[in-house]
Design an enzyme around this catalytic site. Sequence first.
Site, mmCIF file in Angstrom:
data_model
loop_
_atom_site.group_PDB
_atom_site.id
_atom_site.type_symbol
_atom_site.label_atom_id
_atom_site.label_comp_id
_atom_site.label_asym_id
_atom_site.label_seq_id
_atom_site.Cartn_x
_atom_site.Cartn_y
_atom_site.Cartn_z
ATOM 1 N N LEU A 232 5.093 15.278 -22.025
ATOM 2 C CA LEU A 232 5.899 16.295 -22.690
ATOM 3 C C LEU A 232 5.823 16.120 -24.199
ATOM 4 O O LEU A 232 5.912 14.998 -24.714
ATOM 5 C CB LEU A 232 7.347 16.176 -22.222
ATOM 6 C CG LEU A 232 8.358 17.169 -22.789
ATOM 7 C CD1 LEU A 232 8.080 18.573 -22.264
ATOM 8 C CD2 LEU A 232 9.779 16.740 -22.424
ATOM 9 N N HIS B 177 4.995 13.159 -18.289
ATOM 10 C CA HIS B 177 4.813 14.406 -17.546
ATOM 11 C C HIS B 177 3.359 14.610 -17.138
ATOM 12 O O HIS B 177 3.060 15.420 -16.262
ATOM 13 C CB HIS B 177 5.308 15.595 -18.382
ATOM 14 C CG HIS B 177 5.547 16.837 -17.577
ATOM 15 N ND1 HIS B 177 5.844 18.054 -18.154
ATOM 16 C CD2 HIS B 177 5.534 17.068 -16.239
ATOM 17 C CE1 HIS B 177 5.994 18.966 -17.224
ATOM 18 N NE2 HIS B 177 5.816 18.399 -16.050
ATOM 19 N N ASP C 3 5.219 2.675 -26.122
ATOM 20 C CA ASP C 3 4.280 1.549 -26.049
ATOM 21 C C ASP C 3 3.209 1.787 -24.996
ATOM 22 O O ASP C 3 2.079 1.306 -25.122
ATOM 23 C CB ASP C 3 5.009 0.253 -25.682
ATOM 24 C CG ASP C 3 6.008 -0.199 -26.726
ATOM 25 O OD1 ASP C 3 5.855 0.176 -27.906
ATOM 26 O OD2 ASP C 3 6.953 -0.926 -26.358
ATOM 27 N N ASP D 80 -1.440 -6.211 -24.293
ATOM 28 C CA ASP D 80 -1.957 -5.152 -25.141
ATOM 29 C C ASP D 80 -2.105 -3.893 -24.284
ATOM 30 O O ASP D 80 -2.798 -3.916 -23.266
ATOM 31 C CB ASP D 80 -3.318 -5.591 -25.695
ATOM 32 C CG ASP D 80 -3.969 -4.549 -26.584
ATOM 33 O OD1 ASP D 80 -3.433 -3.439 -26.718
ATOM 34 O OD2 ASP D 80 -5.038 -4.858 -27.140
#
Length: 318
Positions: A52, A119, A286, A301
């Site tokens: 989204l 989404h 993240d 990572d």
Amino acid sequence: MNGFFGGLLRRLALPTVFALLGPLSLLGLAAPAQAQDNATQTKYPIVLVHGLFGFDSLFGVDYWYGIPSALQRSGARVFVAQVSAANSTEVRGEQLLAQVKNIMAITGAAKVNLVGHSHGGPTIRYVAGVAPQLVASVTSVAGPNKGSRVADILRGTVPAGSLSETVLNGAVNAFVALINLGSGGSGLPQMPVAALDSLTAAGSADFTRRFPQAVPTGCGDGAEVVGGVRYYSWTGKQPVTNLLDPSDASLGLLSLSFGETNDGLVAVCSSRLGKHLGDYRQNHLDEVNQLLGVRDWLAPDPVALYRQHATRLKQIGL
């Protein structure tokens, strides 16, 4: 309502705002892998699908920050989809299906590996549901497969058919127009209220009734293979991960509305799809290596997680 929703939009759009400020030289900034190899050289192309208010690339900064290039350096053919920033799962899914067919025509590939964030998770599930013969694998990263508590709260403050819904729709359309200005998505239809309805618990349940593939009944794993398509998922579980990241404050605040483990916008249990690969010390941004790679110093990572998954797909012949 306007203050709360406006604040939410500003926080969700932080990758857009901070992209204009240039790279951050901060501890926790992820460095992309430099090695040349063929570890991610999957049989089928990888297609990344944003969530989204997402985009492919905004003013030169990738939504999937550093991820496509890292995969490409190791041999993967990577395509970044551009679907409506705010629309229903079905509309976004049809847009993605058309792009998948184009990718197959360009590459000569018989199938694709779909990876969707937020989404983007239900969006790729739609394509796998209506055209499983075109899909080798579906990987949902923090997909709200059972909805998001944040969407339920917003829908509760904006009743269907009300004046506040009309105002909300207009405000979000203006916001999306700004995103499209920098990302090239201006030709795509936007229906913010349809997006909101898709992301509520009720909307997600209705979608799953029609496309139940690999969605678990509880909080465990779903089926790994359905109709010849392999299903995977992973998610973040920590809304606040780095005090140097300005978006963490809003995600931390939003996380308080859940009452269960979440990444700031999606509950861990809602993210489950197919074989679940892990819950990480990441928040909702993240997971796609935003903002500009700032993350928890002790977390994996994010770029490495995508590389590892591409290697996994390669090893099983996908």
